[in-house]
Enzyme design. Structure first.
Site, PDB file in Angstrom:
ATOM      1  CD  GLN A  84      76.922  30.174 -16.644  1.00  0.00           C
ATOM      2  OE1 GLN A  84      76.413  29.901 -15.573  1.00  0.00           O
ATOM      3  NE2 GLN A  84      76.845  31.384 -17.174  1.00  0.00           N
ATOM      4  CG  ASN A  85      74.102  27.608 -22.730  1.00  0.00           C
ATOM      5  OD1 ASN A  85      73.785  28.031 -21.615  1.00  0.00           O
ATOM      6  ND2 ASN A  85      74.051  28.347 -23.824  1.00  0.00           N
ATOM      7  CG  HIS A 105      77.103  24.708 -15.437  1.00  0.00           C
ATOM      8  ND1 HIS A 105      76.329  25.851 -15.432  1.00  0.00           N
ATOM      9  CD2 HIS A 105      78.102  24.937 -14.534  1.00  0.00           C
ATOM     10  CE1 HIS A 105      76.837  26.740 -14.575  1.00  0.00           C
ATOM     11  NE2 HIS A 105      77.917  26.208 -14.027  1.00  0.00           N
ATOM     12  CB  CYS A 144      81.677   3.385 -11.282  1.00  0.00           C
ATOM     13  SG  CYS A 144      80.893   2.892 -12.830  1.00  0.00           S
ATOM     14  CB  CYS A 165      78.950  -0.471 -10.528  1.00  0.00           C
ATOM     15  SG  CYS A 165      78.137   1.137 -10.693  1.00  0.00           S
ATOM     16  N   GLY A 189      74.073  36.316 -22.603  1.00  0.00           N
ATOM     17  CA  GLY A 189      72.934  35.471 -22.265  1.00  0.00           C
ATOM     18  C   GLY A 189      73.004  34.752 -20.946  1.00  0.00           C
ATOM     19  CB  SER A 225      70.831  35.448 -14.730  1.00  0.00           C
ATOM     20  OG  SER A 225      71.224  34.160 -14.293  1.00  0.00           O
TER      21      SER A 225
HETATM   22  C1  BJW Z   1      69.118  36.479 -23.370  1.00  0.00           C
HETATM   23  C2  BJW Z   1      68.203  36.223 -24.384  1.00  0.00           C
HETATM   24  C3  BJW Z   1      68.655  36.388 -25.712  1.00  0.00           C
HETATM   25  C4  BJW Z   1      67.222  35.819 -22.498  1.00  0.00           C
HETATM   26  N1  BJW Z   1      69.902  36.786 -25.938  1.00  0.00           N
HETATM   27  N2  BJW Z   1      70.339  36.875 -23.622  1.00  0.00           N
HETATM   28  C5  BJW Z   1      79.823  31.965  -4.593  1.00  0.00           C
HETATM   29  C6  BJW Z   1      78.839  32.787  -4.084  1.00  0.00           C
HETATM   30  C7  BJW Z   1      77.538  32.306  -3.887  1.00  0.00           C
HETATM   31  C8  BJW Z   1      77.215  30.988  -4.180  1.00  0.00           C
HETATM   32  C9  BJW Z   1      78.201  30.168  -4.664  1.00  0.00           C
HETATM   33  C10 BJW Z   1      79.478  30.655  -4.870  1.00  0.00           C
HETATM   34  N3  BJW Z   1      80.234  29.646  -5.387  1.00  0.00           N
HETATM   35  C11 BJW Z   1      79.456  28.548  -5.519  1.00  0.00           C
HETATM   36  C12 BJW Z   1      78.215  28.831  -5.079  1.00  0.00           C
HETATM   37  C13 BJW Z   1      77.067  27.879  -5.051  1.00  0.00           C
HETATM   38  C14 BJW Z   1      76.368  27.691  -6.372  1.00  0.00           C
HETATM   39  C15 BJW Z   1      75.838  29.042  -6.813  1.00  0.00           C
HETATM   40  O1  BJW Z   1      76.389  29.702  -7.659  1.00  0.00           O
HETATM   41  N4  BJW Z   1      74.716  29.454  -6.266  1.00  0.00           N
HETATM   42  C16 BJW Z   1      74.125  30.764  -6.601  1.00  0.00           C
HETATM   43  C17 BJW Z   1      72.859  30.536  -7.436  1.00  0.00           C
HETATM   44  C18 BJW Z   1      73.845  31.494  -5.339  1.00  0.00           C
HETATM   45  N5  BJW Z   1      77.272  27.090  -7.346  1.00  0.00           N
HETATM   46  C19 BJW Z   1      77.439  25.781  -7.421  1.00  0.00           C
HETATM   47  O2  BJW Z   1      76.869  25.030  -6.657  1.00  0.00           O
HETATM   48  C20 BJW Z   1      78.397  25.257  -8.462  1.00  0.00           C
HETATM   49  N6  BJW Z   1      79.319  24.348  -7.876  1.00  0.00           N
HETATM   50  C21 BJW Z   1      80.272  24.765  -7.055  1.00  0.00           C
HETATM   51  O3  BJW Z   1      80.499  25.923  -6.831  1.00  0.00           O
HETATM   52  O4  BJW Z   1      80.993  23.730  -6.525  1.00  0.00           O
HETATM   53  C22 BJW Z   1      81.949  24.009  -5.499  1.00  0.00           C
HETATM   54  C23 BJW Z   1      82.421  22.675  -4.978  1.00  0.00           C
HETATM   55  C24 BJW Z   1      83.787  22.410  -4.922  1.00  0.00           C
HETATM   56  C25 BJW Z   1      84.220  21.187  -4.429  1.00  0.00           C
HETATM   57  C26 BJW Z   1      83.277  20.233  -4.013  1.00  0.00           C
HETATM   58  C27 BJW Z   1      81.939  20.491  -4.085  1.00  0.00           C
HETATM   59  C28 BJW Z   1      81.489  21.726  -4.575  1.00  0.00           C
HETATM   60  C29 BJW Z   1      77.644  24.424  -9.517  1.00  0.00           C
HETATM   61  C30 BJW Z   1      76.693  25.237 -10.314  1.00  0.00           C
HETATM   62  C31 BJW Z   1      75.915  24.298 -11.248  1.00  0.00           C
HETATM   63  C32 BJW Z   1      74.797  25.024 -11.984  1.00  0.00           C
HETATM   64  N7  BJW Z   1      73.988  24.050 -12.629  1.00  0.00           N
HETATM   65  C33 BJW Z   1      72.900  24.518 -13.485  1.00  0.00           C
HETATM   66  C34 BJW Z   1      72.167  23.278 -14.029  1.00  0.00           C
HETATM   67  C35 BJW Z   1      72.981  22.583 -15.118  1.00  0.00           C
HETATM   68  C36 BJW Z   1      72.272  21.427 -15.693  1.00  0.00           C
HETATM   69  C37 BJW Z   1      71.009  21.814 -16.397  1.00  0.00           C
HETATM   70  O5  BJW Z   1      71.038  22.561 -17.418  1.00  0.00           O
HETATM   71  O6  BJW Z   1      69.966  21.355 -15.970  1.00  0.00           O
HETATM   72  O7  BJW Z   1      73.419  25.277 -14.579  1.00  0.00           O
HETATM   73  S1  BJW Z   1      71.778  25.663 -12.688  1.00  0.00           S
HETATM   74  C38 BJW Z   1      71.510  26.650 -14.130  1.00  0.00           C
HETATM   75  O8  BJW Z   1      72.031  27.983 -13.929  1.00  0.00           O
HETATM   76  C39 BJW Z   1      72.359  26.018 -15.228  1.00  0.00           C
HETATM   77  C40 BJW Z   1      72.908  27.217 -15.941  1.00  0.00           C
HETATM   78  O9  BJW Z   1      74.066  26.870 -16.671  1.00  0.00           O
HETATM   79  C41 BJW Z   1      73.158  28.160 -14.801  1.00  0.00           C
HETATM   80  C42 BJW Z   1      73.262  29.589 -15.194  1.00  0.00           C
HETATM   81  O10 BJW Z   1      72.076  30.027 -15.782  1.00  0.00           O
HETATM   82  P1  BJW Z   1      72.154  31.061 -16.985  1.00  0.00           P
HETATM   83  O11 BJW Z   1      72.822  30.465 -18.135  1.00  0.00           O
HETATM   84  O12 BJW Z   1      72.698  32.337 -16.479  1.00  0.00           O
HETATM   85  O13 BJW Z   1      70.597  31.189 -17.361  1.00  0.00           O
HETATM   86  P2  BJW Z   1      69.470  32.112 -16.717  1.00  0.00           P
HETATM   87  O14 BJW Z   1      68.167  31.523 -17.119  1.00  0.00           O
HETATM   88  O15 BJW Z   1      69.706  32.351 -15.290  1.00  0.00           O
HETATM   89  O16 BJW Z   1      69.659  33.518 -17.432  1.00  0.00           O
HETATM   90  C43 BJW Z   1      69.393  33.675 -18.815  1.00  0.00           C
HETATM   91  C44 BJW Z   1      69.825  35.078 -19.221  1.00  0.00           C
HETATM   92  O17 BJW Z   1      69.676  35.189 -20.621  1.00  0.00           O
HETATM   93  C45 BJW Z   1      68.977  36.199 -18.589  1.00  0.00           C
HETATM   94  O18 BJW Z   1      69.839  37.204 -18.085  1.00  0.00           O
HETATM   95  C46 BJW Z   1      68.151  36.730 -19.775  1.00  0.00           C
HETATM   96  O19 BJW Z   1      67.890  38.139 -19.666  1.00  0.00           O
HETATM   97  C47 BJW Z   1      69.084  36.438 -20.917  1.00  0.00           C
HETATM   98  N8  BJW Z   1      68.424  36.297 -22.217  1.00  0.00           N
HETATM   99  N9  BJW Z   1      66.986  35.863 -23.847  1.00  0.00           N
HETATM  100  C48 BJW Z   1      70.703  37.061 -24.896  1.00  0.00           C
HETATM  101  N10 BJW Z   1      67.807  36.157 -26.780  1.00  0.00           N
END
Ligand code: BJW
Length: 256
Positions: free
Chosen positions: A103-104, A121, A132, A160, A197, A199
């Site tokens: 996801q990174n 992502h 575009c 564009c 890593g 959530s």
């Molecule tokens: C360690 C550590 C160490 C610390 N070692 N570990 C179903 C149910 C409910 C909602 C939805 C669903 N399906 C879709 C949704 C909506 C939404 C969603 O999921 N919302 C929920 C939050 C409720 N999803 C979307 O909108 C997605 N799109 C989609 O579904 O499109 C459908 C569609 C179809 C057709 C047309 C239109 C739409 C898109 C999701 C995009 C997420 N984007 C981001 C930003 C990316 C750009 C950026 O980086 O700025 O992605 S948000 C952010 O969260 C980023 C990350 O990749 C993502 C996940 O975060 P991650 O990696 O889990 O990080 P953290 O900080 O949350 O957790 C870190 C973890 O590491 C912790 O657990 C720590 O304990 C641990 N840790 N140190 C190991 N040393």
């Protein structure tokens, strides 16, 4: 956790897996000093909620602020190096089939030597036209020229003239379909899935381990903190990526 405390059942799973798929999240890069998403931010951006900035609404409201934030993050990532967790996965791929689904938006897996199967992502380093979709590689998108200011006007698309946007996936946007298809295949076909890593609250990425478990594929989770997935997985290793992944690699005999 040390290698001597590794659960023998985990060691057996790892030794027996010819094809491992790894689903990584922000915690994978935490020990490279890349901030995670939902931990407290420090420094210039401490006043902002990163989950508020990673939205199409934020872009519409203030594209200059969002562009500056992503350029700052890209510059920060450039200044970091892969940690022992990234390196362990690259070495593992010399011994077995390893597919990395992340996801990174950083490039630390690649810089450690892994061929990433899917960036679900997107990437900090692939800006594109917001209208575009033309990829943009102008010097003004080079993170090295980023300055620590709150607002930077995004470049204009040469085709564009619309604004160039970060090449990442925001909430409500679809994942790149080719990346999602490769990720789903990698999770469905492996002998062992490792989630590290994340959530586990952002979908559809969070559905990959759920699908694997439903298909009878063992899942190991590595995270210093329990997540909603922890009680469901086959084994939860409460440790960090840079400790847990090298410990697992010790159980994988070199190829040949
Ligand atoms: C360690 C550590 C160490 C610390 N070692 N570990 C179903 C149910 C409910 C909602 C939805 C669903 N399906 C879709 C949704 C909506 C939404 C969603 O999921 N919302 C929920 C939050 C409720 N999803 C979307 O909108 C997605 N799109 C989609 O579904 O499109 C459908 C569609 C179809 C057709 C047309 C239109 C739409 C898109 C999701 C995009 C997420 N984007 C981001 C930003 C990316 C750009 C950026 O980086 O700025 O992605 S948000 C952010 O969260 C980023 C990350 O990749 C993502 C996940 O975060 P991650 O990696 O889990 O990080 P953290 O900080 O949350 O957790 C870190 C973890 O590491 C912790 O657990 C720590 O304990 C641990 N840790 N140190 C190991 N040393």
């Amino acid at each position: 956790m040390t290698d001597t405390t590794l659960d023998p059942a985990i060691a057996d799973l790892v030794r027996g897996a010819a094809w491992v798929t790894v689903c990584s999240g922000a915690g994978m890069s935490a020990e490279s000093n890349v901030p995670t998403f939902r931990d407290a931010e420090t420094g210039l951006w401490e006043r902002f909620d990163p989950t508020e900035l990673a939205t199409p609404q934020a872009w519409s409201r203030d594209s200059a602020m969002v562009w500056a934030w992503y350029q700052w993050r890209a510059k920060l990532v450039r200044s970091t190096t892969p940690n022992p967790g990234h390196v362990a996965l690259a070495e593992w791929a010399d011994r077995r089939t390893v597919m990395v689904v992340t996801q990174n938006v950083d490039d630390l897996h690649e810089r450690a030597g892994s061929a990433v199967t899917a960036h679900l992502h997107g990437s900090l380093f692939e800006p594109r036209c917001s209208h575009c979709d033309l990829p943009y590689s102008g010097i003004d998108a080079d993170p090295e020229v980023a300055t620590e200011t709150l607002r930077v006007q995004p470049p204009s698309c040469p085709r564009c003239l619309s604004e160039v946007r970060p090449g990442v996936v925001w909430f409500g946007e679809p994942l790149p379909s080719h990346a999602w298809e490769r990720a789903a295949d990698a999770a469905a076909g492996c002998d062992l899935l490792i989630v590290v890593g994340t959530s586990g609250i952002v979908y559809p990425a969070a559905s990959l381990p759920e699908r694997a478990l439903a298909a009878g594929i063992p899942v190991i989770e590595i995270n210093p903190e329990p997540t909603p997935l922890s009680s469901l997985v086959t084994h939860f290793m409460q440790t960090t990526a840079a400790v847990g992944l090298p410990a697992l690699l010790q159980e994988v005999p070199p190829a040949g």
